[in-house]
Design a protein around this motif. Structure first.
Motif, short mmCIF file in Angstrom:
data_model
loop_
_atom_site.label_atom_id
_atom_site.label_comp_id
_atom_site.label_asym_id
_atom_site.label_seq_id
_atom_site.Cartn_x
_atom_site.Cartn_y
_atom_site.Cartn_z
N GLN A 7 0.80 -0.97 -0.30
CA GLN A 7 -0.37 -0.43 0.43
C GLN A 7 0.99 1.16 0.03
N ILE A 8 2.24 1.52 0.43
CA ILE A 8 3.12 2.68 0.95
C ILE A 8 3.47 2.03 -1.00
N ALA A 9 4.08 1.76 -1.20
CA ALA A 9 4.45 1.25 -2.91
C ALA A 9 3.35 2.15 -3.79
N ALA A 10 1.90 1.80 -3.46
CA ALA A 10 1.05 2.22 -4.40
C ALA A 10 0.68 4.24 -3.78
N ILE A 35 -5.45 2.68 -11.01
CA ILE A 35 -4.39 1.44 -10.86
C ILE A 35 -3.49 1.49 -10.15
N CYS A 36 -3.07 2.46 -8.81
CA CYS A 36 -1.63 2.25 -8.09
C CYS A 36 -2.10 0.87 -7.61
N GLU A 37 -2.42 0.33 -6.98
CA GLU A 37 -2.76 -0.54 -6.20
C GLU A 37 -2.26 -2.06 -6.93
N LEU A 38 -3.10 -2.17 -8.12
CA LEU A 38 -2.37 -2.90 -8.97
C LEU A 38 -1.30 -2.98 -9.26
N LEU A 39 -0.81 -2.18 -9.69
CA LEU A 39 0.92 -2.30 -10.65
C LEU A 39 1.77 -2.35 -8.91
N ALA A 40 1.29 -1.72 -8.20
CA ALA A 40 2.20 -2.14 -7.10
C ALA A 40 2.01 -3.44 -6.33
N VAL A 41 0.90 -4.08 -6.92
CA VAL A 41 1.37 -5.60 -6.35
C VAL A 41 1.58 -5.96 -7.75
N LEU A 42 1.62 -6.04 -9.09
CA LEU A 42 1.98 -7.00 -10.49
C LEU A 42 3.47 -6.76 -9.87
N TYR A 43 4.36 -5.82 -10.58
CA TYR A 43 5.90 -5.24 -9.94
C TYR A 43 6.29 -5.91 -8.19
N ASP A 208 -11.95 -5.72 -4.77
CA ASP A 208 -11.52 -4.31 -4.74
C ASP A 208 -10.76 -3.78 -5.26
N GLY A 209 -10.36 -3.09 -6.20
CA GLY A 209 -9.01 -2.46 -7.11
C GLY A 209 -7.98 -1.93 -5.92
N HIS A 210 -8.62 -1.79 -4.65
CA HIS A 210 -7.89 -1.29 -4.43
C HIS A 210 -6.98 -1.71 -3.18
N ASP A 211 -7.60 -2.42 -2.80
CA ASP A 211 -7.59 -3.76 -1.61
C ASP A 211 -6.09 -4.74 -2.16
N VAL A 212 -4.50 -4.51 -1.62
CA VAL A 212 -3.97 -4.82 -2.26
C VAL A 212 -4.04 -6.88 -1.68
N ALA A 213 -4.00 -6.74 -0.78
CA ALA A 213 -4.26 -8.66 -0.93
C ALA A 213 -6.03 -9.32 -1.67
N ALA A 214 -6.28 -8.44 -1.45
CA ALA A 214 -7.91 -9.15 -2.74
C ALA A 214 -7.04 -9.08 -4.31
N ILE A 215 -6.13 -8.03 -4.31
CA ILE A 215 -5.67 -8.35 -5.86
C ILE A 215 -4.15 -9.64 -6.22
N ASP A 216 -3.71 -9.54 -4.72
CA ASP A 216 -2.73 -10.45 -4.80
C ASP A 216 -3.03 -11.97 -4.97
N GLN A 217 -4.39 -11.92 -4.22
CA GLN A 217 -4.96 -13.40 -4.53
C GLN A 217 -5.94 -13.83 -5.60
#
Length: 278
Positions: A7-10, A35-43, A208-217
């Motif tokens: 989340q800090i990275a996003a 799309i910041c959370e998505l990019l943070a999790v992807l990279y 939820d596209g702003h939930d980094v844990a949900a994106i990761d899973q």
């Protein structure tokens, strides 16, 4: 990286996006912030990359089909060492390497030039098919906007990916509900999107596209799916993180003036400080 670090990275990306677009006085801030959370999790967690070797043949590929959100991609690439962060100050500058829309010939880490909406998924299909022919194990990710899903070529590409069972391909749909002309539902309704994608033969998840844990899973589930491509619909907020930009269609492609930028910076720095202290 843990949830807090992601989340800090996003939120750091959001500050970089603000700086890029304020300095250039040009760019598309609303759909970049979403799309910041998505990019943070992807990279940060999933993409197999070598920033020191951007053209590494076995790298995972990312196609930012909604190329107008390039400032977000550049923030992610700078954070992971593809180029010096000082380049962000040259966004949309004639003497810089960061074009208004991503260019694979100008910017290290950009896998596909984009900007003409509707074309990115076809390119991602080609990458995935090439990987199969070459017996490669890399994965291909594609990010589309929800307004972009109105494009006819997208639906041809959806059929193609399902027909060839491109299970190494993951499509992300940034469903923030707004496009340049207004609410997506009013301009050209794309719903029920989940049912349409499933009917086209895709494995579909909505999160939820702003939930980094949900994106990761969700990405982990996509990776574990075989025999069909995966689509992850991200319910997001256009202009996320800046109170006066959130859910306002006018911030699709309008840069903030210096006063607005100062207010936005205060809000984003407060978000970042809260995450760092958590």
């Amino acid at each position: 990286m843990n949830v807090r670090q992601l989340q800090i990275a996003a939120d750091q990306m959001r500050l970089d996006i603000l700086d890029e677009i304020t300095t250039a006085q040009s760019g598309h801030i609303g759909g970049a912030l979403s799309i910041c959370e998505l990019l943070a999790v992807l990279y940060g967690e999933h993409m197999k990359i070598r920033p020191e070797e951007p053209a590494w043949p076995d790298r995972d590929r990312l196609v930012l089909s909604k190329g107008h959100a390039s400032s977000a991609l550049y923030a992610a690439l700078a954070a992971h060492g593809y180029f010096d962060r000082a380049e962000l100050k040259k966004f949309r500058s004639i003497d810089g390497i960061l074009q208004g829309h991503p260019s694979m010939t100008k910017t290290p880490g950009v896998d596909m030039s984009s900007g003409s909406l509707g074309q990115g998924l076809s390119c991602a299909n080609g990458m995935a098919l090439a990987g199969r022919v070459d017996h490669k194990t890399y994965r291909v990710y594609c990010i589309c906007g929800d307004g972009e899903m109105q494009e006819g070529q997208i639906w041809e590409a959806l059929m193609t990916a399902a027909h060839y069972k491109l299970d190494q391909l993951t499509l992300f749909v940034d469903r923030n509900g707004l496009q340049i002309d207004g609410p997506t539902a009013q301009v050209m309704n794309i719903e029920p999107l989940e049912k349409k994608l499933a009917a086209f033969g895709w494995f579909v998840q909505t999160i939820d596209g702003h939930d980094v844990a949900a994106i990761d899973q969700a990405i982990k589930r996509a990776k574990a799916t075989s025999g069909k491509p995966s689509a992850i619909i991200l319910n997001t907020v256009k202009g996320k993180g800046v109170s006066f930009m959130e859910n306002i269609v006018g911030w699709h492609g309008t840069p903030p003036d210096l006063k607005q930028s100062e207010q936005a910076r205060k809000e984003l720095e407060a978000r970042l400080h809260k995450e760092e202290q958590a």
